[in-house]
Design a protein around this motif. Structure first.
Motif, short mmCIF file in Angstrom:
data_model
loop_
_atom_site.label_atom_id
_atom_site.label_comp_id
_atom_site.label_asym_id
_atom_site.label_seq_id
_atom_site.Cartn_x
_atom_site.Cartn_y
_atom_site.Cartn_z
N THR A 1 -49.78 -50.68 30.38
CA THR A 1 -48.43 -50.09 30.29
C THR A 1 -48.22 -49.19 29.11
OG1 THR A 1 -46.14 -50.88 30.02
CG2 THR A 1 -47.60 -52.05 28.71
N SER A 2 -47.28 -48.08 29.66
CA SER A 2 -47.47 -47.01 28.51
C SER A 2 -46.03 -46.21 29.10
CB SER A 2 -48.50 -46.21 28.40
OG SER A 2 -48.62 -45.15 29.78
N ASN B 1 -44.75 -47.18 33.21
CA ASN B 1 -44.00 -48.33 32.36
C ASN B 1 -44.42 -49.84 33.05
OD1 ASN B 1 -41.62 -46.25 32.95
ND2 ASN B 1 -42.35 -46.79 30.76
N TYR B 2 -44.94 -49.80 34.12
CA TYR B 2 -45.03 -50.99 34.80
C TYR B 2 -46.52 -51.06 35.79
CZ TYR B 2 -43.60 -55.31 37.57
OH TYR B 2 -43.44 -56.40 38.42
N GLU C 1 -43.44 -51.43 26.38
CA GLU C 1 -44.58 -50.86 26.38
C GLU C 1 -45.45 -50.15 25.38
OE1 GLU C 1 -42.07 -48.93 28.94
OE2 GLU C 1 -41.40 -49.32 26.82
N ASN D 1 -50.24 -55.63 27.61
CA ASN D 1 -49.49 -55.67 28.81
C ASN D 1 -48.60 -56.79 29.26
OD1 ASN D 1 -50.60 -53.45 30.14
ND2 ASN D 1 -52.47 -54.41 30.70
N PRO E 1 -44.30 -56.42 28.07
CA PRO E 1 -43.00 -56.46 28.61
C PRO E 1 -42.29 -57.91 29.07
CG PRO E 1 -44.34 -54.73 29.37
CD PRO E 1 -45.25 -55.55 28.46
N ALA F 1 -40.12 -51.28 31.82
CA ALA F 1 -41.54 -51.86 31.66
C ALA F 1 -41.86 -53.23 32.40
CB ALA F 1 -41.80 -52.06 30.22
N HIS G 1 -45.18 -56.02 33.95
CA HIS G 1 -46.57 -56.69 34.32
C HIS G 1 -46.29 -57.68 35.01
CE1 HIS G 1 -50.67 -57.84 33.47
NE2 HIS G 1 -51.11 -56.41 33.71
#
Length: 661
Positions: A133-134, A165-166, A392, A410, A413, A439, A441
């Motif tokens: 995630t970023s 993000n996800y 994230e 990860n 979020p 965000a 996961h």
């Protein structure tokens, strides 16, 4: 029925009537390595490098009872246990290795989907998707002017097709099976090599859940695995949520829109906490409580709006600015993540200001944020919703109360979503508060009722513009997220890239056929057109807000359906037409439930577009009333009449027909 059986000196894993994993001496599907990771983060943009040392080939196999194999190298320096328990496959390194790679077998014509919320590609075939995630990036297409400018300072802030993000390590196959990893560590879903889905994980243990069925059945099963979906509040789908951030003047602007006839269910003022001007644009002051200087008499205004059926929404994220009043309180309690070499709070550079990371692995810190910040300062204050931003950014070079940041990154979020859901539940308001995240996961959908697609550029660009929010909704909907929406008008305006009137009008059209229709003024509101900038934009907003409100009974049906069977509101065509291969790679149109098909215009200057109508029987064009047969059609699409079709026999046909009146 999942089966693992010894064969030809190795083993085969059978799923959905085929061998999806076959590890034999002449064709090894599983390998081990030792990694040497290097992680760099600049303002939420990450680059992960590795210099793995491969272990010897796992060329020997020994069965150790039903459902258990031990693989080893010829010199026995590399060993791996493979265990099938029901529909869960676990691979555990028995030697000191921390990288596991597994090659799943594909057949000709197989199409892969998944990877979490993907912005650029719905089908994964031919590409590699890192799961980390970023920030997604600005432009997301290296080699283009916008992306290269964003990355020019060495921050890799331009992004790429896979930055999101996800992300999520889940893959569905058109061949009738799916895999979903229980791991949170960095992973890669690599479909670049024909005939293979390579899953590479930075861990010495990989846990994979296995599923079989049609795409719709797989989506339902994955939804059950992740947990029940949260409902959307009825008020949130009954009109537009207007995003304004001009302090007290926002209320006067709202009144003008209402006087023009707009259907409005919420006023979203993210600047309720105050603002901070930066070179990026107008940012918020990251201290999560009412800023009375910017919004005088806010409690009275919130109460007055609510009496008129309009809710007030704000903004929060899981960090605290070092120059805000909440920061010293959290620091004194020891609630921040700490530096590696001291007990000082770790400060993250968010671009011209710093903030502390509230450590949600500390149960007391999570409880404090849920109660003292969201509970008392937001819910008790009168907010009925908010953007739960970020999640994230967790760096890997810090110390947490509990856990390894490489494994927690990860998960962050999901922890952030849990804090929000906990606060809402503590006030007995689950299903009544409209809060949304970008965000995520695995497991975020259990807590979060609504996604938004992040910070798109204010343009029609292929990898970061309006069209990416469709791909985001379709891909995230496959992995347990029932509801998605976007910043109507886009968000990111940099390097002279500003909104056009055409973009705004086209985004209205898309927003009206989303579960929640929410506008945003963007990061540079003074440089960009807004929904009330001129008569054309006001008239367009009024019209499409009323279309959205008129669809509320149908959307409520989709909410109920999502609760019952896990299907998302906006659906990839193949969920209802799994035998039609033509639908497998379509990502620029969607089924809105089973009875409506929407093909938004996402190309600049277009006044027509190609539309695919699946299945059997006629689809009725919403605006003309003309019936179209299944197949490909060139459909006229002037501004104000995007291609929208519905099934004439739908129980909601009378609602659809009313939209064209």
């Amino acid at each position: 029925m999942v089966e693992m059986t010894p064969c030809d000196g190795g083993f085969a894993l059978r799923l959905a009537g085929r061998d999806v994993l076959r590890h034999v001496p002449e064709s090894l599907a599983i390998s081990l390595a030792c990694g040497a990771p290097e992680v760099t983060m600049v303002r939420g943009n990450f680059r992960l490098l590795d210099a793995p040392v491969a272990a010897g080939p796992l060329s020997r196999a020994e069965a150790e009872g039903a459902g258990r194999m031990v693989l080893s190298s010829a010199d026995d320096t590399a060993r791996l246990a493979v265990v099938l328990d029901g529909a869960r496959l676990t691979l555990t390194a028995l030697s000191p290795h921390d990288r596991i790679t597994v090659d799943f077998a594909l057949e000709d014509g197989d199409v892969l989907w998944g990877g979490g919320e993907q912005m650029s590609y719905l089908a994964l075939n031919g590409r590699n998707f890192p799961i980390w995630t970023s920030e997604p990036g600005v432009g997301r297409e290296p080699g283009t002017h916008l992306t290269d400018q964003a990355s020019a300072d060495g921050s890799f802030a331009g992004g790429d097709y896979w930055t999101t993000n996800y992300p999520e390590p889940t893959v569905l196959c058109s061949g009738g099976w799916a895999i979903s990893l229980a791991n949170a560590e960095y992973a890669e879903l690599d479909a670049r090599q024909p005939g293979i889905l390579r899953v590479h994980v930075w861990s010495g243990e990989v846990i994979i859940d296995l599923f079989e069925g049609t795409p719709a059945e797989l989506t339902r099963q994955l939804g059950e695995r992740f947990g029940p979906r949260q409902p959307l509040p009825e008020w949130g789908i009954g009109g537009a949520v207007v995003g304004l951030k001009q302090g007290d003047a926002s209320f006067e602007r709202l009144e003008h829109l209402l006087e023009a006839g707009a259907a409005i269910s919420g006023l979203w003022c993210e600047d309720w906490v105050g603002v901070r001007e930066t070179s990026f644009g107008r940012r918020l002051f990251w201290d999560w409580q009412w800023n009375a200087q910017r919004y005088p008499d806010l409690p009275l205004r919130i109460a007055a709006l609510k009496q008129r059926g309009i809710r007030f929404l704000g903004y929060v994220n899981p960090y605290l600015a070092v120059d805000g009043p909440l920061y010293p309180e959290a620091a004194a309690k020891g609630y921040f993540a700490r530096c590696l070499d001291s007990d000082e709070p770790y400060a993250v550079d968010f671009g011209e200001f710093y903030a502390g990371v509230v450590d949600f692995t500390n149960p007391e810190a999570a409880a404090w944020f849920a109660e003292e910040v969201i509970g008392k300062r937001m819910l008790d204050f009168g907010l009925d919703g908010w953007m739960a931003d970020f999640g994230e950014y967790l760096p890997t070079d810090l110390r947490l109360f509990d856990g390894d940041p490489m494994q927690e990154h990860n998960r962050w979020p999901v922890r952030w979503a849990e804090v929000n859901a906990r606060a809402v539940a503590s006030r007995g308001r689950t299903g009544d508060v409209l809060w949304f995240m970008r965000a995520g996961h695995t497991g975020v959908s259990v807590h979060c009722p609504l996604l938004w697609a992040g910070d798109q550029s204010v343009d029609f660009s292929r990898h970061d513009g309006i069209g990416t929010v469709i791909t985001a909704a379709l891909s995230s909907g496959l992995v347990g997220n029932a509801f998605s929406h976007s910043d109507v008008g886009g968000y990111t305006s940099l390097f002279g890239n500003v909104r056009s009137e055409e973009l705004m009008l086209r985004w209205y059209e898309l927003g009206a056929f989303s579960p929640v229709f929410r506008t945003h003024e963007g990061n540079r509101p003074d440089d960009n057109l807004q929904i009330d900038s001129n008569d054309t934009l006001i008239a367009g907003f009024v019209r499409w807000s009323r279309v959205h409100a008129a669809l509320a009974p149908y959307v409520q049906h989709l909410v109920t359906e999502a609760q019952a069977n896990g299907l998302p509101a906006q659906r990839a065509l193949f969920l209802h037409y799994p035998k039609d291969a033509e639908t497998f790679t379509i990502q620029d149109q969607f089924l809105y439930g089973a009875d409506m098909l929407v093909a938004p215009v996402i190309e600049q200057g277009a006044e027509a577009r190609r539309v695919y109508l699946p299945g059997e029987g006629a689809w009725r064009h919403l605006w003309s009333g003309r019936d179209y047969a299944p197949g490909w059609h060139d459909v006229e699409a002037p501004i104000g009449a995007p291609p929208v079709f519905y099934r004439p026999a739908s129980a909601f046909a009378h609602i659809f027909e009313s939209l064209a009146a």
